[in-house]
Design a protein around this motif. Structure first.
Motif, PDB file in Angstrom:
ATOM      1  N   ASP A 168       0.832  -1.188   0.000  1.00 45.01           N
ATOM      2  CA  ASP A 168       0.000   0.000   0.000  1.00 45.01           C
ATOM      3  C   ASP A 168       0.873   1.247   0.000  1.00 45.01           C
ATOM      4  N   SER A 214       1.941   2.974   2.274  1.00 48.35           N
ATOM      5  CA  SER A 214       2.953   3.005   3.331  1.00 48.35           C
ATOM      6  C   SER A 214       4.225   2.283   2.919  1.00 48.35           C
ATOM      7  N   ARG A 236     -12.224   1.912   9.850  1.00 47.31           N
ATOM      8  CA  ARG A 236     -11.314   2.294  10.921  1.00 47.31           C
ATOM      9  C   ARG A 236      -9.880   2.114  10.422  1.00 47.31           C
ATOM     10  N   SER A 237      -9.129   3.193  10.352  1.00 48.30           N
ATOM     11  CA  SER A 237      -7.762   3.105   9.847  1.00 48.30           C
ATOM     12  C   SER A 237      -6.919   2.234  10.762  1.00 48.30           C
ATOM     13  N   HIS A 238      -6.229   1.288  10.166  1.00 47.48           N
ATOM     14  CA  HIS A 238      -5.380   0.371  10.923  1.00 47.48           C
ATOM     15  C   HIS A 238      -3.952   0.878  10.907  1.00 47.48           C
ATOM     16  N   SER A 239      -3.240   0.694  12.026  1.00 44.62           N
ATOM     17  CA  SER A 239      -1.886   1.240  12.136  1.00 44.62           C
ATOM     18  C   SER A 239      -0.926   0.622  11.143  1.00 44.62           C
ATOM     19  N   GLY A 293      -3.732   0.458   7.137  1.00 43.29           N
ATOM     20  CA  GLY A 293      -4.507   1.607   6.713  1.00 43.29           C
ATOM     21  C   GLY A 293      -5.988   1.292   6.690  1.00 43.29           C
ATOM     22  N   GLU A 294      -6.733   1.909   5.743  1.00 46.53           N
ATOM     23  CA  GLU A 294      -8.170   1.673   5.652  1.00 46.53           C
ATOM     24  C   GLU A 294      -8.393   0.362   4.897  1.00 46.53           C
ATOM     25  N   ARG A 352     -10.224   0.034   1.356  1.00 39.38           N
ATOM     26  CA  ARG A 352      -9.409   0.528   0.235  1.00 39.38           C
ATOM     27  C   ARG A 352      -8.343  -0.503  -0.138  1.00 39.38           C
TER      28      ARG A 352
END
Length: 293
Positions: free
Chosen positions: A141, A143, A183-186, A189-190, A193
């Motif tokens: 992703d 990140s 809920r965005s995950h650390s 992410g989302e 998506r």
């Protein structure tokens, strides 16, 4: 079902396992956006006691902290000196071998990254990828984190559900990992998506409406790239490793995976035979052409 060690990582702050009422995935190419799940997602909270009990183990908490540190180093493509790892575990230094072992297992199962010592003199480490997906280099992703491990877990969940899993089943599985829609995950992410853009659009997952469902319901299947780039046996091996067992512990799935291996071997043999036959025909054609000249 994910192991408790994975759940401790994926929900590192001990987030309460509340259900998501917005668990639908709007996936490109579907007839319409998926409906949000309601009643089904409530059952995800059943996984919470195991997750929370295991996270009370201080060594698991330190392993989760160590994993987050490792991920930052991975994104920066840095080697990791042992001294930095020891500093991360702080006062639990005497338990460092066990903490490092647990953290390494999480990195391997969730992200498909194996920790290797690259410089024995300085005791520094680096990660190598070991998942079966050849194009996983593009499977990350924004990140920069590899997501193939999560994809393999989803492929495994679909396989264990009879090669198709409803949207509700997929989100129950993800909720048990501490991954919630909206809920965005650390780490990931989302998740909607991630699934729609990086798994469905790249054809590792197929997302479609369940036939004759009214009101419409949706399901996930393996996509064409998953069939091409991995196999049921490799995914079953991954699932077995993530649950601390062996593929033969799932006899029905193991039998199906063996049959799949045999079919794949037959297809490869037929392709090789066809290539050899084509090569011989081309050689004979060239030989006839030369003789006429």
């Amino acid at each position: 079902m994910p192991s408790c060690t994975q759940s401790c990582l994926l929900e590192p702050q001990g987030t309460p396992a509340t259900s998501s009422r917005d668990a639908g995935v709007s996936c490109p190419g579907s007839e319409e956006g998926a409906q949000s799940q309601d009643e089904k997602s409530e059952s995800s909270s059943q996984a919470a006691p195991c997750t929370h009990r295991i996270c009370r183990d201080p060594l698991n908490r330190k392993a989760a902290t160590l994993v987050l540190f490792m991920l930052e180093k991975y994104k920066m493509t840095d080697s990791i000196p042992q001294a930095a790892l020891l500093k991360t575990v702080n006062k639990y230094e005497k338990h460092f071998p066990e903490i490092l072992s647990r953290a390494s297992e999480i990195m391997e199962v969730v992200f498909g990254l194996e920790l290797k010592e690259v410089d024995p003199s300085s005791h520094s480490y680096a990660f190598i990828s070991k998942l079966a997906l050849p194009s996983e280099g593009g499977l990350s992703d924004e990140s920069g984190l590899p997501t193939s491990g999560l994809l393999m877990l989803l492929l495994g969940e679909i396989f264990t559900k009879g090669n198709r899993a409803t949207e509700e089943e997929i989100w129950e599985f993800l909720n048990a990992l501490g991954v919630y829609a909206g809920r965005s995950h650390s780490i990931f992410g989302e998740p909607r998506r991630l699934i729609s853009k990086y798994f469905v659009q790249q054809k590792y997952l197929t997302y479609r409406q369940v036939r004759h469902s009214d009101p419409p319901r949706y399901e996930f299947l393996w996509g064409p790239r998953a069939h091409a780039e991995t196999s049921k046996m490799k995914v079953l091996e991954f699932v077995a490793k993530s649950t601390g067992t062996v593929p033969s512990a799932f006899p029905d799935l193991y039998k199906e995976a063996l049959k799949d291996e045999e079919e794949r071997a037959a297809v490869r043999a037929a392709a090789r035979a066809a290539a050899v036959a084509e090569g011989r025909a081309h050689y004979r054609a060239q030989a006839r052409s030369s003789s006429h000249m």
